[in-house]
Each structure stands twice: as structure tokens, then as C-alpha cells.
Enzyme design. Structure first.
Site, PDB file in Angstrom:
ATOM      1  N   HIS B 288      32.208  26.597  24.784  1.00 54.21           N
ATOM      2  CA  HIS B 288      31.904  25.804  26.729  1.00 54.21           C
ATOM      3  C   HIS B 288      32.530  24.966  26.918  1.00 54.21           C
ATOM      4  O   HIS B 288      33.289  24.719  28.033  1.00 54.21           O
ATOM      5  CB  HIS B 288      30.298  25.746  26.809  1.00 54.21           C
ATOM      6  CG  HIS B 288      29.901  26.143  27.362  1.00 54.21           C
ATOM      7  ND1 HIS B 288      30.350  26.739  28.914  1.00 54.21           N
ATOM      8  CD2 HIS B 288      29.344  24.803  28.627  1.00 54.21           C
ATOM      9  CE1 HIS B 288      29.732  26.403  29.446  1.00 54.21           C
ATOM     10  NE2 HIS B 288      28.784  25.418  29.652  1.00 54.21           N
ATOM     11  N   GLU B 299      27.165  21.276  21.103  1.00 52.99           N
ATOM     12  CA  GLU B 299      27.843  22.609  21.093  1.00 52.99           C
ATOM     13  C   GLU B 299      28.734  22.081  19.524  1.00 52.99           C
ATOM     14  O   GLU B 299      28.676  22.819  18.176  1.00 52.99           O
ATOM     15  CB  GLU B 299      28.850  22.885  22.275  1.00 52.99           C
ATOM     16  CG  GLU B 299      29.285  24.411  21.647  1.00 52.99           C
ATOM     17  CD  GLU B 299      30.743  24.862  22.888  1.00 52.99           C
ATOM     18  OE1 GLU B 299      30.970  23.599  24.174  1.00 52.99           O
ATOM     19  OE2 GLU B 299      31.424  25.915  22.471  1.00 52.99           O
ATOM     20  N   LYS B 317      38.857  23.273  29.218  1.00 49.11           N
ATOM     21  CA  LYS B 317      37.749  22.621  30.913  1.00 49.11           C
ATOM     22  C   LYS B 317      38.540  21.608  31.362  1.00 49.11           C
ATOM     23  O   LYS B 317      39.497  21.824  32.680  1.00 49.11           O
ATOM     24  CB  LYS B 317      36.607  22.811  30.856  1.00 49.11           C
ATOM     25  CG  LYS B 317      35.687  23.740  30.390  1.00 49.11           C
ATOM     26  CD  LYS B 317      34.377  23.973  30.614  1.00 49.11           C
ATOM     27  CE  LYS B 317      33.685  24.893  30.854  1.00 49.11           C
ATOM     28  NZ  LYS B 317      33.328  26.088  30.055  1.00 49.11           N
ATOM     29  N   PHE B 380      22.586  26.477  33.052  1.00 49.23           N
ATOM     30  CA  PHE B 380      21.543  26.271  33.740  1.00 49.23           C
ATOM     31  C   PHE B 380      20.234  27.274  33.135  1.00 49.23           C
ATOM     32  O   PHE B 380      21.144  28.380  33.534  1.00 49.23           O
ATOM     33  CB  PHE B 380      21.758  26.064  35.177  1.00 49.23           C
ATOM     34  CG  PHE B 380      22.108  24.304  35.443  1.00 49.23           C
ATOM     35  CD1 PHE B 380      22.792  23.811  34.507  1.00 49.23           C
ATOM     36  CD2 PHE B 380      22.481  24.193  37.016  1.00 49.23           C
ATOM     37  CE1 PHE B 380      23.117  22.342  34.968  1.00 49.23           C
ATOM     38  CE2 PHE B 380      22.698  22.652  37.077  1.00 49.23           C
ATOM     39  CZ  PHE B 380      23.200  22.263  36.541  1.00 49.23           C
TER      40      PHE B 380
END
Lengths: 263, 392
Positions: B288, B299, B317, B380
Site C-alpha cells: 500500500h 505495513e 505510489k 479509511f
């Protein structure tokens, strides 16, 4: 495509319809009251959390908690499907107004409560549910979308699933695209149907574009026509033995559902 | 469980439109991030914006879906012959038997924001903004089903940043339980003021290009992306198999992950169990890895708990920005590319890795053939989804 399901428990939260008993009374010929759906019936949040949490959370959680209680199931246990066409309209209104006027002042709490899975998330936190708690939308088809998703889970996982259907009211310019005047939430705990037990049968029906359900008392029919989530009143009536099948629930895209008591 | 394959896929994000462009970006370390130039947004940050989204017009019956999210979806559907692949799928199955499951968190909200900026004197939407098919979270799946002519169950999954990972699990269940024979799945999220100022309000946005797993990381950059895949039991060609998935909830906090990563650990373990794999059979993890101080630390600890010795892992990302509701599909496509190409992308911008991650976070891309890959998506509401894909 058809599938048998058992309704193990159900719950309800709407103005004048704070629980299933209130619905049963109206189905038996009583008047629809005007009391607000009570957050006092939510035991899974502290009084402080109940005051601070968004309206969609209070509304959906009350129904979900009732359904688990009626099913005799620990709220932490079942995987859950929350389905809503519009999510939290009051928070969308706040977010968009603030972004138009004073974006730097956006509230971090309102932002994280603006996610479509806020009601699902608060349920998971309140109930201590660590399995899958998902959040879907099918716009005005959300009831049918949620029923198909829940039915596929019961079939694939062979264990009960909590389905929560809710939609609130636009109080602002979003009325132009979302007209309901009454909020509505209901919940079902759905499980595998053993042959001997009372069950419902869901049939996928292609091209079903118009609801066709047995009549409800006028006050309930008005609610069902008002808010797409409240079309679930037909299924609640059926589960109370007050309606007779079949129900035909339309969808604007994809299959609709024909639902009847299983023979 | 049926043997499910990914029969086709495509992805459009800041790092490129279509798989060939993305392969080149990943190999050459070319990030798609740029200084924030999103209209009406003054924030000092970097964003992963896709060029040309604003120039897309949805025609005819699809005009009712016109918004940035669906324009981005239309751009993505135009890449990699995906529309032709969907048409071929419609030759193999009846349209009523093809489900459409799309994840999003932003949906049409950038159009809703604009409608509120331009209210009329009575405080109502101007007529051009009265678009019921846009101002709903469901706009994403509704548009894709209409654009491709799919008539099976249509569902939008909206669980924040896990949304478009969960679509694979949903599709698998719909196929397994007989509601569909195949599915088009995907995810679409587009830049909007809600997420730019929202994450800023939570103090999670970095003013520099994000640096996942770097010990000096300062937060995330927001991005936009659209990606799609076809999930089918017996396809004519396969890009990989969907081996397992795990979906869990933290039951902890709306915006902060569980401090020990309990939900993330459970999601990874469930996915391994469903795939029937031991941890050491996973050859690569696409994390993630948002580059927020908290996510990457937790993580890392979760990976250390699940894997005695974590396999090579990276966050992509810094190429794309955090594409939120599209992060699941974005990173599933990257994971499938690494599976098919035997090239594991670096964790771009990670120069000095978090000490506990230093031995497994890739600082350079690596040629290495792997048989199974894992992709993590956490959102979330404490919503977690882990996917495992295997060679075709």
C-alpha cells in the site's frame, strides 16, 4: 439464476418506524407515528459517539443492531454489506460548500466521515467486526445491488451476512438530483436456507424496469415510493408474513429481482 | 473455488496511458508526479494528474455521465484494445451474464464541487449541473456498464482506498455463486478538491514528491487513475490467475490504521490461505506504501509478521501518487505486469529506507521471475484488502 435464503433477523430505522414492531403495527392497520428514529436504541456506540457521529451512522446502525439482535447473532460475527445510493448527503453538502468558500478550513473529521464507507466503518468499530464490512452503491438500484451482493456471499461463504440498506434526504441543492423527503434504513441478517425452513427465493429477472409488488397500507406505500431504500418495506412485510409474493424489484441497469416465499 | 483468470487489463495514470507506456516508466524510473497545478487549489504539493482528461467528451446516451471521473474512465477504456476485448467477451457470453464491478472513492464529486461553486441566486444547482447520473457514488460502475453494454449485476464498491482491490473478490463471488459467468472490474478516481484539501486537513500531504518507505518520508501525494480488467474462468488468453483475496476490517479508527496492523495482517493471511500458498511462495509484494509516516511503519511491521523473511517489495505510489479508490486496480495491474514481465519495480524515491524494511524494499528495479505476487490496499474506515495473483 435463483437462490434460496433465510431471513434470520431484520431491523428498521425511519421516522415513525423506529423498529420492526412499529412496522408490524402499521401493517396490522395502525397509524404511522411521527417519532424520529431513536439513536437511544444503539448500544454499540457511547452516548458521546452517538452525538458526534453522522446521521447515516445513527440511522443505519440502529437497524443493523436490531437485525443482529433478532437473529440472535453477535454483531461482531457476520460479514456485512452496507448499500446506499447517495451516502451521507449532509456531509457532501458541507464539504462542497466549504470547498467553494473556505477550503483551508475543511474539518478533518468531516473529511474522513465523508467516505462512502463511513457507516460501514463505524459499524465495524462499534460492533468490533473484524471480518469484511463493505460499502456499495447502485444509486436508486442500491437495494437490488445489495441483495445480490449479500446473496452471493451467503452462497459463496455458507455463513450469515448482514445487509444494511439506507439512504437519507438532501437538504440543499442536491434535492435537484435526489428527491426523497424521509430517511430510511433497514437491515437483514441473511443465511443459508435449509430445506425444511421458511425461506425466500431470489430470481434474477432481466429487463425488469418497473417495480411490481403487492400493495402496502397507504402510509407505507408512500414511503416506499419516496425513498428507493424504502422499497425494502415490501421485503420486510413479506418476512413478517404480512405480504404475499412475489415482489418484483426493478433495476435501471442489470437484472431486477423477483422475490417470493420459497415453496 | 473456480479457477479465475485475468483475461485482459489496462491502466491509465500519471505514469502513463496503457501498459507499454507504463512498462517504460517503471523501467526508466520516470515518475508521473508534477507540481500541483490542479485548478482552484493553492496547496504546495505534488500530484499525479493525467494529461488531457478535461478534453474528453462523452457522446450520445453517455453524455449523462459527463464528469472528470468518467472522462478518465473513457480514456482508460481506449487503451490496450480494452473495448475490443470487452466486445470479444460479449461474443463469448450473453451480456446479462457479465457483471460490472467498479471501485471508486471520489466518483463524480469534482462535478458536485463545481455545481456548489456555481449555485444560482436561489442557492440551487444551475440547470447544466442537474446530473443525477453524476452526483452519486454509483456513477462509476453505471457509466462503465453503459459504455460497454454489460447487462449483468452492476455494482460500485466504495470503501475508500481498498475499493478497487475488493472488486476482484466481488467478481469472484458473483461468478462462484452463479450470478455471472464473467466480469469487467476496475477502479476510477479523479483529482478533486475534496481529497486534496481533505488529506491536507489531516496533515498527510507532502510538499515534496512522496518517498514511500524512506525514513524521511513526509506524507503522500494525491493522484488519479483508471484501470480495468476482465475476470473470467476459462478465457482464450490469460495474463494471470486470481489465486486469493483477504478482506478484513480494523475495527479501530475511521482514519488511522490499527497500531499493530492487525487488520492488514489478517487480510494477508486470509489471502494466502485462500490461495493455498505458504508465505515463502510469494515472490513480490506491491505495498500500500502511501509514504505517510504511519502507514509505511505499520505495513512494514505487518509484512514482518506475516513473512518470516519478506520477499522483494515496493510501493509504486511515487510513480502515480495515491490514487485512492483506483489504487487497488492500479497496483493489481502493476503486480500482474511484474508477474508477466519478470521485472519488479523499485520503490521510487526511497533513498534511505526505514531500517526494518531495508532488507526487502527494492531501491532499484530488478529482473526476477516470480510465480505469485501480492498487492495490499488499506483504506479509511479500517477497510483492508489483499490480493494474490499467480502465473497464468
Amino acid at each position: 439464476m435463483n437462490v434460496r435464503l433465510r431471513i434470520l433477523g431484520s431491523g428498521l430505522s425511519a421516522p415513525g418506524l423506529p423498529d420492526i414492531d412499529a412496522l408490524a403495527a402499521v401493517l396490522a392497520g395502525g397509524e404511522l407515528g411521527d417519532e424520529k428514529p431513536g439513536s437511544s436504541s444503539i448500544s454499540l456506540l457511547s452516548p458521546r459517539e452517538r452525538r458526534r457521529c453522522p446521521e447515516t451512522v445513527r440511522l443505519s446502525m440502529a437497524a443493523a443492531e436490531q437485525a443482529c439482535s433478532a437473529a440472535g447473532i453477535d454483531p461482531a460475527q457476520p460479514d456485512a454489506v452496507f448499500t446506499s445510493g447517495m451516502g451521507d448527503l449532509a456531509i457532501s453538502d458541507y464539504m462542497c460548500r466549504t470547498l467553494a468558500e473556505t477550503p483551508e478550513l475543511l474539518s478533518p473529521m468531516r473529511f474522513h466521515n465523508s467516505v462512502h464507507n463511513a457507516a460501514a466503518g463505524y459499524w465495524s468499530i462499534g460492533a468490533g467486526a473484524r471480518g469484511d464490512v463493505t460499502a456499495l452503491s447502485g444509486a436508486s438500484d442500491s437495494l437490488v445491488t445489495g441483495l445480490i451482493e449479500a446473496a452471493s456471499r451467503v452462497a459463496a461463504d455458507r455463513r450469515p451476512v448482514l445487509l444494511v440498506v439506507y439512504d437519507t434526504v438532501a437538504d440543499g441543492p442536491m434535492r435537484a438530483v435526489w428527491s426523497p423527503r424521509h430517511p430510511f434504513a433497514c437491515a437483514f441478517v441473511l443465511g443459508v436456507a435449509d430445506d425444511a425452513e421458511a425461506a425466500i427465493e431470489l430470481h434474477a429477472q432481466e429487463g425488469l424496469r418497473q417495480d411490481d409488488c403487492p400493495p402496502l397500507p397507504a402510509a407505507l406505500a408512500e414511503r416506499s415510493a419516496d425513498n428507493p431504500a424504502a422499497r425494502a418495506l415490501h421485503l420486510l412485510a413479506l418476512s413478517l408474513g404480512r405480504g404475499h409474493g412475489p415482489l418484483r424489484l426493478a433495476a435501471r441497469q442489470g437484472p431486477g429481482l423477483r422475490i417470493e416465499p420459497a415453496a | 473455488m473456480k479457477d479465475l483468470h485475468i483475461a485482459a487489463m489496462t491502466l491509465t495514470c500519471a505514469a502513463g496511458s496503457g501498459l507499454d507506456a507504463l512498462r517504460a516508466s517503471l523501467r526508466n524510473g520516470e515518475s508521473g508526479l508534477r507540481r500541483n497545478d490542479y485548478p482552484n487549489c493553492e496547496l504546495d504539493t505534488w500530484i499525479g494528474r493525467v494529461e488531457g482528461v478535461e478534453n474528453v467528451t462523452l457522446e450520445g446516451d453517455l453524455a449523462r455521465f459527463q464528469c472528470r471521473n468518467n472522462q478518465l474512465a473513457a480514456l482508460a477504456l481506449d487503451q490496450d484494445g480494452f473495448r475490443a476485448q470487452a466486445a470479444a467477451l460479449l461474443e463469448r457470453h450473453r451480456p446479462e451474464r457479465i457483471a460490472c464491478v467498479v471501485g471508486t472513492s471520489t466518483a463524480g464529486i469534482s462535478s458536485t464541487e463545481q455545481a456548489f461553486r456555481e449555485l444560482d441566486e436561489a442557492g440551487e444547482f444551475r440547470p447544466e449541473h442537474v446530473m443525477p447520473w453524476v452526483h452519486t457514488p454509483h456513477t462509476s460502475a453505471a457509466y462503465v456498464a453503459a459504455a460497454l453494454g454489460l447487462e449483468g449485476p452492476v455494482q460500485t464498491v466504495s470503501t475508500a482506498c481498498s475499493s478497487s482491490a475488493k472488486v476482484f473478490a466481488t467478481a469472484a463471488r458473483l461468478i462462484e455463486s452463479g450470478w455471472a459467468d464473467a466480469a469487467v472490474v476496475g477502479g476510477v478516481d479523479s483529482l478533486c478538491l475534496s481529497v486534496l484539501y481533505g488529506f491536507h486537513s489531516l496533515e498527510l500531504v507532502s510538499s515534496d514528491p512522496c518517498r514511500p518507505f524512506d525514513r524521511d518520508r513526509r506524507g503522500l501525494n494525491l493522484g488519479e487513475a483508471a484501470g480495468f480488467a476482465i475476470v473470467e474462468p476459462r478465457p482464450q488468453a490469460s495474463l494471470g490467475r486470481l489465486l486469493g483475496w483477504g478482506e478484513t476490517s480494523d475495527a479501530h479508527h475511521m482514519a488511522s490504521p490499527h497500531p499493530e496492523g492487525a487488520g492488514a495482517i489478517a487480510a494477508m493471511r486470509l489471502a494466502l490461505e485462500r490461495a493455498g500458498l505458504a508465505p515463502d511462495q510469494v515472490g513480490y509484494v506491491n505495498c500500500h506504501g502511501t509514504a505517510t509516516p504511519m502507514n509505511d511503519r505499520i505495513e512494514t511491521a505487518a509484512l514482518r509478521t506475516v513473512f518470516e523473511d519478506p520477499p522483494p517489495a515496493s510501493s509504486t505510489k511515487a510513480w502515480t501518487g495515491h490514487t485512492l479508490g483506483a489504487a487497488g486496480i492500479t497496483e493489481t495491474v502493476f503486480s500482474l505486469l511484474s508477474l508477466g514481465d519478470g521485472f519488479l519495480p523499485a520503490s521510487l524515491n526511497c533513498q534511505d529506507p526505514e531500517p526494518d524494511a531495508a532488507d526487502f524494499i527494492l531501491r532499484e528495479g530488478r529482473r526476477q521471475k516470480v510465480d505469485a505476487v501480492m498487492s495490499n490496499s488499506f483504506g479509511f474506515g479500517g477497510s483492508n484488502c489483499t490480493l494474490i495473483m499467480g502465473a497464468a
